[in-house]
Design a protein around this motif. Structure first.
Motif, PDB file in Angstrom:
ATOM      1  N   SER A   1      81.117  29.548  79.199  1.00  0.00           N
ATOM      2  CA  SER A   1      80.858  29.952  80.578  1.00  0.00           C
ATOM      3  C   SER A   1      79.531  30.699  80.677  1.00  0.00           C
ATOM      4  O   SER A   1      79.006  31.217  79.683  1.00  0.00           O
ATOM      5  CB  SER A   1      81.995  30.844  81.094  1.00  0.00           C
ATOM      6  N   PHE A   2      79.007  30.765  81.887  1.00  0.00           N
ATOM      7  CA  PHE A   2      77.750  31.492  82.098  1.00  0.00           C
ATOM      8  C   PHE A   2      77.901  32.962  81.718  1.00  0.00           C
ATOM      9  O   PHE A   2      76.973  33.562  81.158  1.00  0.00           O
ATOM     10  CB  PHE A   2      77.318  31.376  83.562  1.00  0.00           C
ATOM     11  N   LEU A   3      79.058  33.557  81.988  1.00  0.00           N
ATOM     12  CA  LEU A   3      79.268  34.971  81.669  1.00  0.00           C
ATOM     13  C   LEU A   3      79.137  35.216  80.170  1.00  0.00           C
ATOM     14  O   LEU A   3      78.498  36.192  79.740  1.00  0.00           O
ATOM     15  CB  LEU A   3      80.647  35.421  82.160  1.00  0.00           C
ATOM     16  N   ILE A   4      79.730  34.345  79.361  1.00  0.00           N
ATOM     17  CA  ILE A   4      79.618  34.490  77.900  1.00  0.00           C
ATOM     18  C   ILE A   4      78.166  34.350  77.463  1.00  0.00           C
ATOM     19  O   ILE A   4      77.676  35.122  76.626  1.00  0.00           O
ATOM     20  CB  ILE A   4      80.510  33.453  77.194  1.00  0.00           C
ATOM     21  N   GLN A   5      77.462  33.377  78.028  1.00  0.00           N
ATOM     22  CA  GLN A   5      76.056  33.197  77.677  1.00  0.00           C
ATOM     23  C   GLN A   5      75.220  34.401  78.100  1.00  0.00           C
ATOM     24  O   GLN A   5      74.290  34.806  77.383  1.00  0.00           O
ATOM     25  CB  GLN A   5      75.517  31.932  78.338  1.00  0.00           C
ATOM     26  N   PHE A   6      75.522  34.968  79.243  1.00  0.00           N
ATOM     27  CA  PHE A   6      74.766  36.132  79.730  1.00  0.00           C
ATOM     28  C   PHE A   6      74.966  37.332  78.812  1.00  0.00           C
ATOM     29  O   PHE A   6      73.994  38.001  78.431  1.00  0.00           O
ATOM     30  CB  PHE A   6      75.211  36.480  81.154  1.00  0.00           C
ATOM     31  N   VAL A   7      76.216  37.617  78.449  1.00  0.00           N
ATOM     32  CA  VAL A   7      76.486  38.738  77.549  1.00  0.00           C
ATOM     33  C   VAL A   7      75.869  38.470  76.176  1.00  0.00           C
ATOM     34  O   VAL A   7      75.370  39.381  75.510  1.00  0.00           O
ATOM     35  CB  VAL A   7      78.002  38.994  77.436  1.00  0.00           C
ATOM     36  N   ASP A   8      75.881  37.219  75.756  1.00  0.00           N
ATOM     37  CA  ASP A   8      75.244  36.814  74.499  1.00  0.00           C
ATOM     38  C   ASP A   8      73.770  37.198  74.499  1.00  0.00           C
ATOM     39  O   ASP A   8      73.275  37.879  73.585  1.00  0.00           O
ATOM     40  CB  ASP A   8      75.412  35.300  74.332  1.00  0.00           C
ATOM     41  N   THR A   9      73.039  36.784  75.532  1.00  0.00           N
ATOM     42  CA  THR A   9      71.603  37.087  75.603  1.00  0.00           C
ATOM     43  C   THR A   9      71.343  38.573  75.801  1.00  0.00           C
ATOM     44  O   THR A   9      70.292  39.078  75.387  1.00  0.00           O
ATOM     45  CB  THR A   9      70.949  36.313  76.763  1.00  0.00           C
ATOM     46  N   LEU A  10      72.283  39.279  76.404  1.00  0.00           N
ATOM     47  CA  LEU A  10      72.090  40.716  76.655  1.00  0.00           C
ATOM     48  C   LEU A  10      72.289  41.543  75.394  1.00  0.00           C
ATOM     49  O   LEU A  10      71.538  42.500  75.133  1.00  0.00           O
ATOM     50  CB  LEU A  10      73.067  41.176  77.739  1.00  0.00           C
ATOM     51  N   LEU A  11      73.286  41.191  74.571  1.00  0.00           N
ATOM     52  CA  LEU A  11      73.636  42.014  73.413  1.00  0.00           C
ATOM     53  C   LEU A  11      72.895  41.627  72.138  1.00  0.00           C
ATOM     54  O   LEU A  11      72.697  42.469  71.262  1.00  0.00           O
ATOM     55  CB  LEU A  11      75.147  41.937  73.159  1.00  0.00           C
ATOM     56  N   LEU A  12      72.490  40.353  72.014  1.00  0.00           N
ATOM     57  CA  LEU A  12      71.861  39.908  70.772  1.00  0.00           C
ATOM     58  C   LEU A  12      70.641  40.747  70.378  1.00  0.00           C
ATOM     59  O   LEU A  12      70.463  41.065  69.202  1.00  0.00           O
ATOM     60  CB  LEU A  12      71.487  38.428  70.879  1.00  0.00           C
ATOM     61  N   PRO A  13      69.773  41.146  71.333  1.00  0.00           N
ATOM     62  CA  PRO A  13      68.603  41.941  70.924  1.00  0.00           C
ATOM     63  C   PRO A  13      68.890  43.424  70.738  1.00  0.00           C
ATOM     64  O   PRO A  13      67.966  44.185  70.434  1.00  0.00           O
ATOM     65  CB  PRO A  13      67.621  41.745  72.106  1.00  0.00           C
ATOM     66  N   LEU A  14      70.133  43.873  70.905  1.00  0.00           N
ATOM     67  CA  LEU A  14      70.414  45.301  71.053  1.00  0.00           C
ATOM     68  C   LEU A  14      70.619  46.047  69.738  1.00  0.00           C
ATOM     69  O   LEU A  14      70.711  47.279  69.730  1.00  0.00           O
ATOM     70  CB  LEU A  14      71.643  45.483  71.952  1.00  0.00           C
ATOM     71  N   GLN A  15      70.685  45.365  68.608  1.00  0.00           N
ATOM     72  CA  GLN A  15      71.089  46.029  67.381  1.00  0.00           C
ATOM     73  C   GLN A  15      70.131  47.146  66.974  1.00  0.00           C
ATOM     74  O   GLN A  15      70.555  48.195  66.488  1.00  0.00           O
ATOM     75  CB  GLN A  15      71.214  45.028  66.233  1.00  0.00           C
ATOM     76  N   GLY A  16      68.833  46.955  67.150  1.00  0.00           N
ATOM     77  CA  GLY A  16      67.880  47.994  66.781  1.00  0.00           C
ATOM     78  C   GLY A  16      68.094  49.272  67.559  1.00  0.00           C
ATOM     79  O   GLY A  16      67.917  50.376  67.019  1.00  0.00           O
TER      80      GLY A  16
END
Length: 404
Positions: free
Chosen positions: A353-368
């Motif tokens: 779903s778009f929601l899963i993709q949106f959260v994916d793109t939002l959290l993936l860069p956040l680890q640093g």
């Protein structure tokens, strides 16, 4: 100059047309990672700078692992910040009526290859997380000292960087890079077009997605889960021991009123010095100088030594190290949870779903950004204990800018 200006206006008009004519979902996926990627770059750079500023930290394996992790994060997160910019212009979005362009796509095939190279290089981050978890496992669970760690520490840095570099070169050389909705990765257009003519390697691109990227990432997830469990049990065991153990310090010297405050100040200064933590202004520790009385000063140092070398203190240190390691593991889970869910959907030949993709793109860069808070957390806690009146922002500034 007039021709140059007209060309500039023409290019600007093309970019604006590309952006305004895109589906709203494409816009959201293009913009979301820019915020979290910026925070992550700032956080990783703060860790990077703090390690490099201190000759002592540059020699300690844990800090060197964090230096490698932060370096990899800065490089890869910069590409995640670019999001759709490197995608060839006029690339069509999978959203809407599938005839509208990807929002912000102004790149070329070459820029997409560069983006794909560093997106594959992103695999270095979970590998560094695994080496960091291994460090905590060896030091906390198995009780290795720094000398033992130094014998194998070269593997902590060589494996992540070597694997990420080799696989990134391969995917570009094999022409496996293509665009996805918000970035470039292993997804060659030749294998996805009806009239495409993919090579034998390109036709197996999904296998390479798992073999080179998500296979190692899942292996890291399993490995970190095992270490997480072992560290959690270790920490619970230490907590149970702390409940049963109460240090008793016997002294045959009666100390004057206020002496224990001096002991606590001396202990606080010792702890801060051992961990390179800045001390707030005001309040000097008791050093047992002649003004305090030679016998009493000597006794204070003996008591302080007993406090800081007690079995309970050693268990507390191990417990703190275990908790710190668990926090890094949790940050890893948060970062890679939704990308993993997305790949599970794709493995089942379903579209997430778009929601899963949106959260994916939002959290993936956040680890640093999460690593930043975890890395500075012990120093921040100790600073605020030594100066309770300091606000959170003043404390953070003092800890980050401390000169070691």
């Amino acid at each position: 100059s007039r021709l140059v200006y007209q060309q500039y206006l023409s290019n600007t008009a093309q970019v604006n047309t590309t952006m305004t004519g895109s589906p709203p979902e494409s816009k959201a996926l293009a913009i979301a990672p820019k915020f979290t990627a910026f925070l992550s770059i700032c956080g990783s750079f703060a860790i990077f700078a703090r390690v490099l500023r201190s000759p002592k930290r540059r020699q300690q394996p844990m800090h060197k692992i964090m230096l490698g992790l932060s370096t990899a994060d800065i490089i890869t997160t910069a590409i995640l910040f670019a999001s759709t910019w490197p995608i060839p212009k006029d690339t069509l979005s999978v959203f809407g009526d599938k005839s509208q362009p990807v929002y912000g796509a102004i790149g070329s095939e070459r820029s997409c290859n560069v983006s794909g190279f560093f997106n594959q290089f992103l695999v270095a981050n979970p590998l560094f997380n695994s080496t960091l978890a291994t460090y905590y496992l060896l030091t906390v669970y198995y009780g290795w000292n720094e000398r033992q760690i130094k014998r194998i520490e070269w593997l902590f840095y060589t494996i992540p960087f070597a694997y990420a570099t080799i696989t990134s070169i391969f995917v570009v050389a094999a022409k496996l890079i293509g665009s996805v909705e918000w970035t470039c990765w292993i997804n060659p257009k030749e294998a996805n077009e009806d009239d495409g003519d993919p090579t034998a390697i390109q036709s197996q691109y999904k296998m390479f997605q798992w073999l080179l990227s998500f296979g190692p990432i899942w292996a890291c997830v399993i490995y970190l889960s095992i270490i997480f469990t072992m560290l959690y049990r270790k920490m619970r065991g230490l907590e149970e021991k702390n409940k049963r153990y109460a240090p008793r310090i016997n002294t045959d010297v009666t100390l004057p009123t206020g002496t224990m405050t001096d002991v606590e100040q001396d202990a606080s200064a010792h702890d801060a010095e051992a961990n390179d933590i800045p001390q707030p202004s005001g309040g000097k520790p008791n050093t047992g100088s002649p003004g305090n009385g030679g016998v009493i000063g000597s006794k204070l140092r003996m008591i302080t030594a007993k406090i800081w070398n007690s079995p309970e203190k050693e268990r507390t240190k191990s417990q703190q190290i275990a908790r710190q390691g668990m926090l890094y593991v949790i940050a890893f889970y948060i970062t890679w949870l939704f990308p993993t869910i997305t790949r599970i959907f794709q493995l089942a030949n379903k579209s997430p779903s778009f929601l899963i993709q949106f959260v994916d793109t939002l959290l993936l860069p956040l680890q640093g950004f999460m690593n930043f808070f975890i890395y500075f957390r012990p120093a921040l806690i100790k600073y605020r204990k030594s100066d309770p009146s300091a606000g959170i922002f003043r404390s953070m500034k003092a800890v980050i800018t401390a000169k070691d």
